[in-house]
Design a protein around this motif. Structure first.
Motif, mmCIF file in Angstrom:
data_model
loop_
_atom_site.group_PDB
_atom_site.id
_atom_site.type_symbol
_atom_site.label_atom_id
_atom_site.label_comp_id
_atom_site.label_asym_id
_atom_site.label_seq_id
_atom_site.Cartn_x
_atom_site.Cartn_y
_atom_site.Cartn_z
ATOM 1 N N LYS A 188 -30.838 -56.154 -137.472
ATOM 2 C CA LYS A 188 -31.424 -55.150 -136.578
ATOM 3 C C LYS A 188 -32.368 -55.807 -135.572
ATOM 4 C CE LYS A 188 -33.942 -50.801 -136.888
ATOM 5 N NZ LYS A 188 -34.567 -49.838 -137.783
ATOM 6 N N TRP A 189 -33.212 -56.708 -136.055
ATOM 7 C CA TRP A 189 -34.137 -57.410 -135.164
ATOM 8 C C TRP A 189 -33.357 -58.240 -134.149
ATOM 9 C CZ3 TRP A 189 -34.759 -62.651 -134.406
ATOM 10 C CH2 TRP A 189 -35.868 -63.022 -133.660
ATOM 11 N N TRP A 190 -32.293 -58.881 -134.587
ATOM 12 C CA TRP A 190 -31.494 -59.725 -133.699
ATOM 13 C C TRP A 190 -30.808 -58.884 -132.627
ATOM 14 C CZ3 TRP A 190 -32.151 -64.613 -133.075
ATOM 15 C CH2 TRP A 190 -31.206 -65.391 -132.441
ATOM 16 N N LEU A 191 -30.326 -57.699 -132.994
ATOM 17 C CA LEU A 191 -29.711 -56.809 -132.003
ATOM 18 C C LEU A 191 -30.722 -56.394 -130.938
ATOM 19 C CD1 LEU A 191 -27.526 -54.488 -134.246
ATOM 20 C CD2 LEU A 191 -26.699 -55.993 -132.454
ATOM 21 N N TYR A 192 -31.919 -56.021 -131.371
ATOM 22 C CA TYR A 192 -32.955 -55.608 -130.413
ATOM 23 C C TYR A 192 -33.386 -56.771 -129.524
ATOM 24 C CZ TYR A 192 -33.611 -51.139 -132.805
ATOM 25 O OH TYR A 192 -33.438 -49.895 -133.341
ATOM 26 N N THR A 193 -33.583 -57.930 -130.096
ATOM 27 C CA THR A 193 -34.023 -59.088 -129.324
ATOM 28 C C THR A 193 -32.969 -59.505 -128.308
ATOM 29 O OG1 THR A 193 -35.305 -59.845 -131.227
ATOM 30 C CG2 THR A 193 -34.866 -61.444 -129.506
ATOM 31 N N LEU A 226 -28.265 -49.969 -129.339
ATOM 32 C CA LEU A 226 -27.846 -48.603 -129.659
ATOM 33 C C LEU A 226 -27.276 -48.530 -131.073
ATOM 34 C CD1 LEU A 226 -26.104 -47.678 -126.283
ATOM 35 C CD2 LEU A 226 -28.412 -47.097 -127.028
ATOM 36 N N LEU A 227 -26.562 -49.559 -131.470
ATOM 37 C CA LEU A 227 -26.045 -49.609 -132.835
ATOM 38 C C LEU A 227 -27.178 -49.852 -133.838
ATOM 39 C CD1 LEU A 227 -22.857 -51.745 -132.170
ATOM 40 C CD2 LEU A 227 -22.930 -49.322 -132.733
ATOM 41 N N GLY A 228 -28.135 -50.694 -133.462
ATOM 42 C CA GLY A 228 -29.240 -51.012 -134.356
ATOM 43 C C GLY A 228 -30.119 -49.824 -134.690
ATOM 44 N N ARG A 229 -30.144 -48.834 -133.811
ATOM 45 C CA ARG A 229 -30.960 -47.645 -134.068
ATOM 46 C C ARG A 229 -30.497 -46.874 -135.290
ATOM 47 N NH1 ARG A 229 -33.224 -44.020 -129.539
ATOM 48 N NH2 ARG A 229 -33.474 -42.969 -131.504
ATOM 49 N N GLY A 230 -29.222 -46.974 -135.625
ATOM 50 C CA GLY A 230 -28.697 -46.208 -136.745
ATOM 51 C C GLY A 230 -28.707 -46.922 -138.073
ATOM 52 N N PRO A 240 -32.574 -54.005 -146.942
ATOM 53 C CA PRO A 240 -32.537 -55.420 -147.311
ATOM 54 C C PRO A 240 -32.906 -56.333 -146.142
ATOM 55 C CG PRO A 240 -30.480 -54.325 -147.913
ATOM 56 C CD PRO A 240 -31.274 -53.366 -147.105
ATOM 57 N N ARG A 241 -33.332 -57.519 -146.491
ATOM 58 C CA ARG A 241 -33.753 -58.491 -145.483
ATOM 59 C C ARG A 241 -32.625 -58.801 -144.503
ATOM 60 N NH1 ARG A 241 -33.237 -64.045 -145.594
ATOM 61 N NH2 ARG A 241 -32.525 -63.868 -147.733
ATOM 62 N N GLU A 242 -31.411 -58.911 -144.991
ATOM 63 C CA GLU A 242 -30.283 -59.238 -144.127
ATOM 64 C C GLU A 242 -30.054 -58.174 -143.062
ATOM 65 O OE1 GLU A 242 -30.239 -59.281 -147.410
ATOM 66 O OE2 GLU A 242 -29.725 -61.323 -148.009
ATOM 67 N N LEU A 288 -25.079 -62.181 -136.563
ATOM 68 C CA LEU A 288 -24.846 -60.771 -136.895
ATOM 69 C C LEU A 288 -23.707 -60.613 -137.898
ATOM 70 C CD1 LEU A 288 -25.257 -59.095 -133.416
ATOM 71 C CD2 LEU A 288 -26.720 -58.793 -135.401
ATOM 72 N N ILE A 289 -22.621 -61.314 -137.664
ATOM 73 C CA ILE A 289 -21.479 -61.176 -138.575
ATOM 74 C C ILE A 289 -21.839 -61.670 -139.976
ATOM 75 C CG2 ILE A 289 -19.156 -62.038 -139.067
ATOM 76 C CD1 ILE A 289 -18.662 -61.939 -136.029
#
Length: 139
Positions: free
Chosen positions: A26-31, A70-74, A19-21, A118-119
């Motif tokens: 995920k994008w926000w975690l990486y950025t 690291l969390l975003g990878r999963g 989903p978009r959310e 994120l939340i």
């Protein structure tokens, strides 16, 4: 009386798309992780002997942000535990950022905004459904 189906659909079910959310989170975690890594290196390189304590304090406030990628990878294969863990990490991100803002580091404002994004993205319905999907649909 209900008639039985005349044929049974044996085709595999399509794998649902993320989903978009969840993609935004995920994008926000990486950025944020990339920005935090670059800023941490810059702060340590530019710090002199007198500013080492302040550089360490600023770097310590970015620890939850550095764990984020690291969390975003999963996210593609993760379960609900990963979603809850990421929400907890975002809460810690806000808590550490409040400490950084109180000490005068303006980067904490970006961390607060990122934690809130994120939340809100991971607490919505589509994210719950994505992380609660059956194991057969996890790639």
């Amino acid at each position: 009386m209900i008639e039985p189906p005349t044929w049974i659909d044996m085709r595999p079910k399509p794998i649902p798309t993320m989903p978009r959310e969840v993609r935004v989170a995920k994008w926000w975690l990486y950025t944020m992780g990339g920005i935090a890594l670059i800023l941490t290196v810059v702060v340590f390189v530019l710090a002199d002997d007198d500013g080492a304590y302040q550089a360490g304090g600023q770097a310590a406030s970015m620890l939850p942000v550095l764990v984020g990628p690291l969390l975003g990878r999963g996210f593609a294969t993760g379960t609900n535990r990963l979603r809850v863990g990421t929400i907890v990490c975002a809460s810690l991100m806000i808590f550490f950022a409040l400490r950084a803002v109180a000490e005068g580091y303006s980067i904490g404002l970006l961390q607060i905004a990122g934690g809130i994004v994120l939340i809100t993205q991971l607490a919505c319905g589509p994210a719950k459904q994505w992380f609660a999907r059956p194991a057969a649909h996890r790639v």
